[in-house]
Design a protein around this motif. Sequence first.
Motif, short mmCIF file in Angstrom:
data_model
loop_
_atom_site.label_atom_id
_atom_site.label_comp_id
_atom_site.label_asym_id
_atom_site.label_seq_id
_atom_site.Cartn_x
_atom_site.Cartn_y
_atom_site.Cartn_z
N CYS A 1 71.96 56.75 18.09
CA CYS A 1 71.25 56.86 19.36
C CYS A 1 70.28 55.71 19.50
O CYS A 1 70.13 54.90 18.61
N SER A 2 69.66 55.63 20.63
CA SER A 2 68.57 54.69 20.77
C SER A 2 67.32 55.50 20.44
O SER A 2 67.26 56.66 20.78
N VAL A 3 66.27 54.99 19.83
CA VAL A 3 66.20 53.60 19.52
C VAL A 3 65.89 53.42 18.05
O VAL A 3 66.31 52.47 17.42
N GLY A 4 65.15 54.36 17.46
CA GLY A 4 64.85 54.20 16.04
C GLY A 4 63.86 55.22 15.56
O GLY A 4 63.68 56.28 16.15
N LEU A 5 63.19 54.89 14.45
CA LEU A 5 62.15 55.76 13.90
C LEU A 5 60.94 55.60 14.80
O LEU A 5 60.23 54.61 14.74
N ASP A 6 60.73 56.59 15.65
CA ASP A 6 59.78 56.41 16.73
C ASP A 6 58.67 57.46 16.67
O ASP A 6 58.95 58.65 16.59
N MET A 7 57.44 56.98 16.74
CA MET A 7 56.27 57.85 16.76
C MET A 7 56.27 58.84 15.58
O MET A 7 56.20 60.05 15.76
N ILE A 8 56.36 58.26 14.41
CA ILE A 8 56.36 59.07 13.20
C ILE A 8 55.07 58.81 12.43
O ILE A 8 54.71 57.65 12.20
N ALA A 9 54.38 59.88 12.07
CA ALA A 9 53.16 59.72 11.28
C ALA A 9 53.49 59.91 9.80
O ALA A 9 54.22 60.84 9.44
N VAL A 10 52.99 59.00 8.98
CA VAL A 10 53.16 59.12 7.52
C VAL A 10 51.76 59.09 6.90
O VAL A 10 50.79 58.73 7.57
N PRO A 11 51.65 59.47 5.61
CA PRO A 11 50.31 59.51 5.00
C PRO A 11 49.58 58.17 5.08
O PRO A 11 50.21 57.10 5.02
N GLY A 12 48.26 58.23 5.21
CA GLY A 12 47.46 57.03 5.37
C GLY A 12 47.52 56.09 4.18
O GLY A 12 47.29 54.89 4.31
N ASP A 13 47.85 56.64 2.99
CA ASP A 13 47.87 55.77 1.81
C ASP A 13 49.26 55.17 1.57
O ASP A 13 49.52 54.60 0.51
N THR A 14 50.15 55.28 2.55
CA THR A 14 51.48 54.65 2.41
C THR A 14 51.30 53.14 2.28
O THR A 14 50.58 52.53 3.07
N SER A 15 51.95 52.56 1.26
CA SER A 15 51.72 51.13 1.02
C SER A 15 52.42 50.27 2.07
O SER A 15 53.38 50.70 2.71
N ALA A 16 51.89 49.05 2.23
CA ALA A 16 52.49 48.11 3.18
C ALA A 16 53.94 47.84 2.80
O ALA A 16 54.81 47.69 3.67
N ALA A 17 54.21 47.80 1.49
CA ALA A 17 55.58 47.53 1.04
C ALA A 17 56.52 48.65 1.47
O ALA A 17 57.65 48.40 1.89
N THR A 18 56.06 49.89 1.38
CA THR A 18 56.90 51.02 1.82
C THR A 18 57.16 50.93 3.32
O THR A 18 58.29 51.13 3.78
N LEU A 19 56.12 50.60 4.09
CA LEU A 19 56.30 50.46 5.53
C LEU A 19 57.33 49.35 5.82
O LEU A 19 58.21 49.51 6.66
N SER A 20 57.21 48.24 5.09
CA SER A 20 58.15 47.13 5.27
C SER A 20 59.57 47.57 4.92
O SER A 20 60.53 47.20 5.61
N ALA A 21 59.69 48.35 3.86
CA ALA A 21 61.02 48.78 3.44
C ALA A 21 61.64 49.73 4.46
O ALA A 21 62.85 49.69 4.72
N ILE A 22 60.80 50.56 5.08
CA ILE A 22 61.28 51.45 6.15
C ILE A 22 61.79 50.60 7.31
O ILE A 22 62.86 50.85 7.88
N ILE A 23 61.03 49.56 7.63
CA ILE A 23 61.44 48.64 8.71
C ILE A 23 62.76 47.97 8.36
O ILE A 23 63.67 47.87 9.19
N ALA A 24 62.88 47.52 7.11
CA ALA A 24 64.09 46.82 6.68
C ALA A 24 65.32 47.73 6.80
O ALA A 24 66.38 47.32 7.28
N ASP A 25 65.17 49.00 6.38
CA ASP A 25 66.29 49.95 6.48
C ASP A 25 66.73 50.11 7.94
O ASP A 25 67.91 50.11 8.26
#
Lengths: 90, 452
Positions: free
Chosen positions: B362-386
């Motif tokens: 579907c369109s469009v992606g992982l949208d308006m999702i809240a994750v824990p505040g201590d999520t590392s930048a690398a994890t966020l980047s990896a989510i973006i990469a996936d």
Amino acid sequence: MMKAVVTVVGRDQVGIIAAVCTQLSQRNVNVLDISQTILQEYFTMMMVVDVAQATVPFAQLKEELEEGGSARGLDIHVQREDIFHAMHRI
Amino acid sequence: MHNQIDIFNTLDMIDRQHLDVRTVTMGISLLDCCHSDPKAACQRIYDKITTSAHRLVEVAEDISREFGIPIVNKRIAVTPIALVAGASDTADYVPFARALDRAAKATGVDFVGGFSALVHKGMTQADGRLVAAIPEALAVTDVVCASVNIGSTKAGINMDAVRLMGQTIQATAQRTADRDGFGCAKLVVFCNAVEDNPFMAGAFHGVGEAERVINVGVSGPGVVHHALKAVKGQPFDVVAETIKKTAFQVTRMGQLVAREASQRLGVPFGIVDLSLAPTPAVGDSVARILEEMGLEVCGTHGTTAALALLNDAVKKGGVMASSSVGGLSGAFIPVSEDEGMIAAARSGQLTLDKLEAMTCVCSVGLDMIAVPGDTSAATLSAIIADEAAIGMVNNKTTAVRIIPAPGKVVGDEVEFGGLLGCAPVMPCHQGSAQDFVDRGGRIPAPLHSLRN
């Protein structure tokens, strides 16, 4: 000609058509078609009117009719006919 | 003459099933606002937006009144600011965001999109400056939306930009920590971004577009849901047919509004975006449509198939109803903006992994999702990469709009209010992707990008 559809829904009472038509004639709006039924005590009316020669802007006409309706406990909508055409005709 | 049933059917859709036009978006090219003096450039931007769109809100409200169709938002999309600001002698792009914010407020629109950079293959100096300005820009403005395109089917995925965006999302959340990281709700990271998307936060006015253009985004999950209630238990052929018919009606309404707005504003009509955009209101949810198809809860097994059918049927119905279809055109699954998704996420049935799978169809992606505040930048980047990989390989638009809510942990909720709704904080996988993200470079474009 600029056609609009007026719909009226509410508990049946004396003088609904008269009241709506009076308001329309006061604003020089011509009625082209009316169909009306009573569904389980509910009055349901649909009118096609021509608002091209109306003496007030569309928004005001709509507001007046809706206000007049709510004073009698009726739900009145006024909309340009094009929307129904777009949604139900291919 | 009109059939009384048809007329009351339309009124019912509007009054009880939340049928509305989600947005009338005016795209405005700012390419002619470039100036070596940043102050002069900002002034030109302000002037061009306010002169182009000064009647937008008024006209949209008139149309809404006359046709009796709610038009929920009026928006402006502009040329990606990195392309405009690049001409100016400055390293600080925050004033450009402020200029957009002022201009949008002067015209009365709800949002302005286009604080954007397109870096799917590489990053110019201006792109770098724009990305660096995002956290501050989103903190000091109210209605400005930012987006960055980090990958495409043709170019592959720019992993340097992916790493940078993980850090940028984290910084944006920190900078707006007092509002639960609200800045991140206005920031989208795209793969295969489209140039004529009327929806926020990802709207921008592409360089292939005209001087000005009117794009319209329709809505209507409630209408589809209602229509499906009438075919309970029937086979999927009937379900698909029912959705198609409903999508046709919804889109015809959007097309009517688009044509009318374009005519009254003297601005060419661009596209109607066929997306089913939910709102947090009860009865306006995409998740509830999927559940209506027979799933106990959105997110359980079967959800992806249900969504695939929905998405496809919406397009098939819509494409016949409009002379020009574009934008994202598909079902949206923004968690915080969808009452059914919120409920499913709260109950733990809808997970990040399932959402990722759903974005394949579907369109469009992982949208308006809240994750824990201590999520590392690398994890966020990896989510973006996936997510970008899904878009790149499947030749479709995907996006990530994720909020690492400062100070929040799994089980907490983040409240954004209005159309943005509220999001339960969802768990991420704990394994580190640090070394993966640190590699940088570019993931090459897939074989099927070589079509020539």
